[in-house]
Every structure is written in C-alpha cells, then in structure tokens.
Design a protein around this motif. Structure first.
Motif, PDB file in Angstrom:
ATOM      1  N   GLN A 442      89.081  28.776 -17.125  1.00 12.25           N
ATOM      2  CA  GLN A 442      88.508  27.384 -17.356  1.00 12.25           C
ATOM      3  C   GLN A 442      88.860  26.911 -18.714  1.00 12.25           C
ATOM      4  O   GLN A 442      89.650  27.741 -19.575  1.00 12.25           O
ATOM      5  CB  GLN A 442      87.063  27.629 -17.277  1.00 12.25           C
ATOM      6  N   ASP A 443      88.779  25.755 -19.151  1.00 10.96           N
ATOM      7  CA  ASP A 443      89.324  25.173 -20.219  1.00 10.96           C
ATOM      8  C   ASP A 443      88.165  25.478 -21.471  1.00 10.96           C
ATOM      9  O   ASP A 443      87.034  25.392 -21.202  1.00 10.96           O
ATOM     10  CB  ASP A 443      89.196  23.778 -20.218  1.00 10.96           C
ATOM     11  N   ILE A 444      88.782  25.971 -22.552  1.00  9.75           N
ATOM     12  CA  ILE A 444      87.576  26.685 -23.337  1.00  9.75           C
ATOM     13  C   ILE A 444      87.324  25.724 -24.561  1.00  9.75           C
ATOM     14  O   ILE A 444      86.586  25.892 -25.238  1.00  9.75           O
ATOM     15  CB  ILE A 444      88.605  27.937 -24.093  1.00  9.75           C
ATOM     16  N   ILE A 445      87.646  24.341 -24.351  1.00 10.76           N
ATOM     17  CA  ILE A 445      87.379  23.304 -25.209  1.00 10.76           C
ATOM     18  C   ILE A 445      86.130  23.195 -25.236  1.00 10.76           C
ATOM     19  O   ILE A 445      85.438  22.890 -26.479  1.00 10.76           O
ATOM     20  CB  ILE A 445      88.087  21.992 -25.185  1.00 10.76           C
ATOM     21  N   ALA A 446      85.144  23.307 -24.347  1.00  9.70           N
ATOM     22  CA  ALA A 446      83.614  22.937 -24.294  1.00  9.70           C
ATOM     23  C   ALA A 446      83.221  24.317 -24.911  1.00  9.70           C
ATOM     24  O   ALA A 446      82.239  24.056 -25.964  1.00  9.70           O
ATOM     25  CB  ALA A 446      83.160  23.242 -22.808  1.00  9.70           C
ATOM     26  N   LEU A 447      83.529  25.547 -25.023  1.00  5.56           N
ATOM     27  CA  LEU A 447      83.312  26.591 -26.086  1.00  5.56           C
ATOM     28  C   LEU A 447      83.254  26.296 -27.503  1.00  5.56           C
ATOM     29  O   LEU A 447      82.710  26.620 -28.214  1.00  5.56           O
ATOM     30  CB  LEU A 447      83.799  27.921 -25.605  1.00  5.56           C
ATOM     31  N   PHE A 448      84.590  25.805 -27.697  1.00  5.55           N
ATOM     32  CA  PHE A 448      84.835  25.422 -29.040  1.00  5.55           C
ATOM     33  C   PHE A 448      84.021  24.379 -29.682  1.00  5.55           C
ATOM     34  O   PHE A 448      83.397  24.536 -30.771  1.00  5.55           O
ATOM     35  CB  PHE A 448      86.341  24.755 -29.175  1.00  5.55           C
ATOM     36  N   ALA A 449      83.700  23.344 -28.718  1.00  7.23           N
ATOM     37  CA  ALA A 449      82.622  22.425 -29.432  1.00  7.23           C
ATOM     38  C   ALA A 449      81.306  23.069 -29.614  1.00  7.23           C
ATOM     39  O   ALA A 449      80.730  22.800 -30.692  1.00  7.23           O
ATOM     40  CB  ALA A 449      82.653  21.192 -28.339  1.00  7.23           C
ATOM     41  N   ALA A 450      80.884  23.817 -28.525  1.00 10.73           N
ATOM     42  CA  ALA A 450      79.372  24.565 -28.728  1.00 10.73           C
ATOM     43  C   ALA A 450      79.504  25.372 -30.003  1.00 10.73           C
ATOM     44  O   ALA A 450      78.518  25.179 -30.622  1.00 10.73           O
ATOM     45  CB  ALA A 450      79.233  25.283 -27.635  1.00 10.73           C
ATOM     46  N   VAL A 451      80.321  26.241 -30.076  1.00 14.45           N
ATOM     47  CA  VAL A 451      80.398  27.177 -31.205  1.00 14.45           C
ATOM     48  C   VAL A 451      80.461  26.501 -32.534  1.00 14.45           C
ATOM     49  O   VAL A 451      79.886  26.777 -33.526  1.00 14.45           O
ATOM     50  CB  VAL A 451      81.473  28.396 -30.937  1.00 14.45           C
ATOM     51  N   TYR A 452      81.232  25.329 -32.642  1.00 13.30           N
ATOM     52  CA  TYR A 452      81.377  24.469 -33.930  1.00 13.30           C
ATOM     53  C   TYR A 452      80.234  24.050 -34.259  1.00 13.30           C
ATOM     54  O   TYR A 452      79.923  23.905 -35.269  1.00 13.30           O
ATOM     55  CB  TYR A 452      82.473  23.535 -33.577  1.00 13.30           C
ATOM     56  N   ALA A 453      79.396  23.328 -33.309  1.00  8.76           N
ATOM     57  CA  ALA A 453      78.169  22.445 -33.641  1.00  8.76           C
ATOM     58  C   ALA A 453      77.229  23.588 -34.205  1.00  8.76           C
ATOM     59  O   ALA A 453      76.436  23.534 -34.950  1.00  8.76           O
ATOM     60  CB  ALA A 453      77.738  21.947 -32.473  1.00  8.76           C
ATOM     61  N   LEU A 454      77.023  24.631 -33.403  1.00  6.54           N
ATOM     62  CA  LEU A 454      76.002  25.680 -33.776  1.00  6.54           C
ATOM     63  C   LEU A 454      76.404  26.359 -35.000  1.00  6.54           C
ATOM     64  O   LEU A 454      75.560  26.555 -35.950  1.00  6.54           O
ATOM     65  CB  LEU A 454      76.052  26.862 -32.686  1.00  6.54           C
ATOM     66  N   ASN A 455      77.575  26.519 -35.481  1.00  5.35           N
ATOM     67  CA  ASN A 455      78.033  27.138 -36.786  1.00  5.35           C
ATOM     68  C   ASN A 455      77.739  26.286 -37.722  1.00  5.35           C
ATOM     69  O   ASN A 455      77.295  26.458 -38.928  1.00  5.35           O
ATOM     70  CB  ASN A 455      79.337  27.369 -36.746  1.00  5.35           C
ATOM     71  N   ALA A 456      78.072  24.927 -37.522  1.00  3.68           N
ATOM     72  CA  ALA A 456      77.566  23.931 -38.529  1.00  3.68           C
ATOM     73  C   ALA A 456      75.878  23.658 -38.752  1.00  3.68           C
ATOM     74  O   ALA A 456      75.547  23.536 -39.899  1.00  3.68           O
ATOM     75  CB  ALA A 456      77.988  22.351 -37.746  1.00  3.68           C
ATOM     76  N   LEU A 457      75.242  23.855 -37.713  1.00  2.00           N
ATOM     77  CA  LEU A 457      73.830  23.891 -37.842  1.00  2.00           C
ATOM     78  C   LEU A 457      73.192  25.143 -38.681  1.00  2.00           C
ATOM     79  O   LEU A 457      72.201  25.035 -39.325  1.00  2.00           O
ATOM     80  CB  LEU A 457      73.251  23.838 -36.509  1.00  2.00           C
ATOM     81  N   CYS A 458      74.299  26.161 -38.846  1.00  2.00           N
ATOM     82  CA  CYS A 458      73.672  27.546 -39.397  1.00  2.00           C
ATOM     83  C   CYS A 458      74.124  27.407 -40.599  1.00  2.00           C
ATOM     84  O   CYS A 458      73.786  28.351 -41.505  1.00  2.00           O
ATOM     85  CB  CYS A 458      74.344  28.688 -38.705  1.00  2.00           C
ATOM     86  N   ASP A 459      75.179  26.628 -41.374  1.00  3.09           N
ATOM     87  CA  ASP A 459      75.336  26.562 -42.539  1.00  3.09           C
ATOM     88  C   ASP A 459      74.432  26.385 -43.589  1.00  3.09           C
ATOM     89  O   ASP A 459      73.622  25.607 -43.207  1.00  3.09           O
ATOM     90  CB  ASP A 459      76.456  25.660 -42.826  1.00  3.09           C
TER      91      ASP A 459
END
Length: 459
Positions: A442-459
């Motif tokens: 499967q295309d992993i770009i969806a996981l990239f977006a989800a992890v990017y967003a969650l990481n941004a909120l955790c900063d």
C-alpha cells in the motif's frame, strides 16, 4: 468497526479493487442501493482509487417524467464470510538524564470477530439500464443536477447485501503509565482503559456497490461514459507529494501550545472510535469550501462516535446553530488548522483500526519523530511500488540503517506492526526495510501524513 469489516470483505471478493467499493458507514447503507446516485469526491493525496458519497436521490428523481424505471434486476448468493483477528503491542521507555529518571510503558491490544454472514448480489446490466432511460430527459432544474460537475452522473448498479443479520464484536484495551524520579520526589501515573463494542446490522444491509459512470448528453438524455481516465503514478508525483503535505500540516506546529493538548486528546478519542472518521470526513468537505455542514448525520451516530465528531468540530470553531450551506466567516489561521486536520482525518480514514491503535501507542511512547524519519525514507525508497536507490557519499552512513539500529526493541515492535499494513517489514539483522512477500503493498504516504501531524501536535 463497520468500515473495517466491509473493507476486508471487499478485499476478498475483489482483491484488485477495480470493481467494488466498500460501504464506509452503516449510516450510508440505506442510500447505497440500486439506482441511487453518488457524488464523486475529489482525489486526495491518499486516494487509492475513486471515492464516492452516497445520496438519498435515485436516478428516477432526476428524470423529468418522474416515472419508475420498469425493469428487474437479477440476484444471487455469492459468498459466505466470517473472520477473527487480534493484534497486540507493548513498549517500555526509560531515560536517565542527570538527576532525573523518567520511565514509561504503553501497551495495547485489539481483537475483532465477525459472525458468519451470507451475502447476496443484486445486479443490473448497463445495457438494460440504457434501454430503459434512452428516451427520457434529465431535469436540469433538479437540485442534484444543478450541483453536477462536467455533466457526469454516477449511479449504483450492483449492490452486495447481507442475506441475514450479522454482528461484529470488537475488544480494545490500552494501558499507559509514566514514572518520574527526581531526588527524593517520586510521582507515578497510570491509565488503563478497555472497551467492548458490538455492532449488529440487519439483513439487507449494504456491504459494497459497483458504480456506473453516465453522462448527460446535449439533448439532456443519459449515455454511458466510455472514456476512462487511467491515472498512473509518475516520478514527478513521487518527488513532489510530501512537500505540499508537510507545508499544509505545518500549521499544527504553529498552533498555540495550550491548544495542542486539546486537539491531541480528541484525536486519541477518534483513534479509538474509527467509525467517526467517515462522518467527520464527510462534514469537513463543505467546511473546506467555507460552507456550514449539515449536522443531521450526527443524529444517526452512536453516542461515543457522535461525541468525538462534536468535540473536533467545536475545537475547529464550527457551531451547530448555523444553518447548513451558509457561508462561514473563518480567519486565515482557522482555515489553515482546518486544512491540516482535514488532511489528518483523510489519512487516518485509509488505515485499519489496529493501525490506529498503534499510532496512539506511538504517541504515548514518544517515538513519532523517529517513525516520521523512517516513513520518509521508505517513501523515498519504495514510492509507487518501485525501489529507488540513493547513492551515498564516501564515508556517509546509510540513514536507514542508522535509524533502525537506534530503535529499542519496544520501538522496533510498535513500528514493525504499523508498517505491516502497508506491506513492509523491518529486518533487525540487516537494519533495513523489506517488502513482505506475497503481500499487496500500500502507498505509505497516508502514514507519513498521520505521523507528521501527530508529531507536530506533540512538539
């Protein structure tokens, strides 16, 4: 639960994903019937194919004479399906920094079982449909027709329904704990949560459907659209797609520090109530066009799912009192946050329920920054199913090997389970990412977006 079940059924019946679309929510079942009309959604970064929104309108509704379409459909039993699966993950994290020791653990498990269900397929041939509607005119003044783009009409011809009532049982448990030791001060915090859910849907519930694409001719009659557009993955897409995603999601990094925990808490609730994603995605559609959504769909939802959606809309500043379709007065900052949250919700909607639990576990274990680096490497290397290699400078270490080597056993386990949905696995011995044999990637770009967003909120 419902969407997870229908996706798995469709993957068995139509493994290539070319013909059938799973019904995403039990709230859509009554509108996913033969001859009902659909709205085609615009493609997102994460679209694995076309996507449609069911409507209460039927093909008969948009014809001037309003008469019933007089023809029969064939039906047959096509399959009997049942499934049970479970997943579990655990992790412990410890940090020793000067006079402060910090320890934490997180564990989660999920199991799901679907009772045996017999399915019936109802079919109408395109040729039969054309013969019935060929001399009938489309009402250009109908509300649905006025909103059609490019004169295209999408109609459901085939439907797969449950022959008898069936049920899906889901059990999920999450435990987290943090321990702080500073000189003589000791603080401990523990959280344990478990949930048992059962979803029962009656005989005749729509599971999947097939779409026929028609077009309104210059004489206001309906014709089949024989011209299909094949969208292929290109090198340009491979190189460009992460940059615009990151630019939109960067709004979450700039969010006020006091707002981030509020959004993160609601997202945690959504991760545990995956059925809320479909409705939230549907409501965010008009909001992205600066229009008030229709809140009526909330009345059909279970209490827990409704509460998740209501909390997120409240954080986004969307008030229920405004009539649907009215223009929204949003600030530039609000629009940026809404755009970022919309991308996050769309990415989460592409994932299975067990992957959502793993994402929550990743946040609790504070490993999203490492996962973001690894997912970026995987997308650069394996984008569109083709392996790309990147030459290293003399003396330069391979970042993939370095990152995987740095993962603790617990971090490795969480990340390994998460990547499995997308057809990848981590190899500890070679410190590399491998494709899982005989598994559709499967295309992993969806996981990239989800992890990017969650990481941004955790900063």
């Amino acid at each position: 639960m419902f969407q997870s079940a229908t996706k798995k059924i469709v993957s068995e019946i139509d493994p290539d994903g070319y013909a059938l679309f799973p019904v995403k929510s039990p709230y859509h079942s009554q509108n996913c019937k033969q001859l009902h009309l659909l709205i085609k959604k615009e493609k997102t970064f994460f679209s694995r194919g076309e996507s449609y929104v069911p409507t209460p309108f039927t093909l008969k509704d948009i014809l001037i004479d309003g008469q019933d379409l007089d023809f029969g459909s064939s039906s047959s039993i096509i399959a009997c399906y049942s499934e049970a699966f479970s997943t579990s993950v655990s992790a412990q994290v410890g940090v020793d920094s000067g006079h402060v020791d910090v320890g934490g653990h997180v564990s989660g498990s999920s199991s799901e079982a679907m009772s045996s269900v017999e399915m019936r397929k109802h079919t109408i041939s395109e040729r039969t449909l054309l013969d019935v509607v060929k001399d009938r005119k489309v009402n250009q003044q109908h509300q649905f027709v006025k909103e059609i783009k490019d004169g295209m009409v999408y109609v459901i011809l085939d439907v797969i329904e449950t022959e008898q009532a069936c049920s899906v049982n889901n059990s999920a448990k999450v435990e987290t704990g943090m321990q702080f030791l500073m000189k003589l001060l000791k603080t401990e915090a523990e959280l344990s949560a478990s949930r048992e859910r059962k979803l029962t849907f009656p005989a005749g519930t729509s599971i999947a459907y097939k779409v026929s694409e028609m077009m309104i001719s210059s004489s206001d009659t309906l014709e089949l659209n024989w011209q299909g557009i094949i969208i292929q993955c290109s090198l340009v897409t491979r190189l460009d797609r992460k940059e615009p995603l990151a630019a939109s999601l960067a709004e979450l990094k700039e969010m006020c520090a006091d707002k981030k925990p509020l959004f993160l808490n609601v997202i945690f609730e959504i991760l545990g109530h995956s059925d809320s994603l479909v409705v939230l995605d549907e409501l965010l559609g008009p909001i992205m066009n600066d229009l008030q959504p229709d809140f009526q769909v909330l009345d059909q939802m279970e209490e827990d799912n409704r509460a998740c959606v209501a909390k997120m809309l409240d954080l986004l500043g969307i008030r229920k009192e405004i009539p649907p379709g009215e223009p929204l007065a949003l600030t530039a900052e609000s629009k940026g946050i809404i755009r970022a949250i919309n991308i996050l919700i769309q990415s989460l909607s592409e994932m299975d329920a067990e992957t959502l639990i793993l994402l929550a576990s990743s946040v609790k274990a504070e490993i999203t920054s490492k996962q973001l680096q690894l997912v970026t490497i995987i997308d650069n290397k394996w984008s569109c199913g083709i392996q790309y290699s990147c030459a290293l400078m003399e003396g330069e270490e391979d970042p993939e090997k370095v990152l995987i080597t740095q993962l603790t056993d617990e971090e490795f386990e969480i990340t390994q389970h998460m990547l499995e949905e997308f057809g990848f696995q981590l190899d500890r011995e070679s410190a590399s990412v491998l494709r899982i044999k005989n598994r559709k990637q499967q295309d992993i770009i969806a996981l990239f977006a989800a992890v990017y967003a969650l990481n941004a909120l955790c900063d």
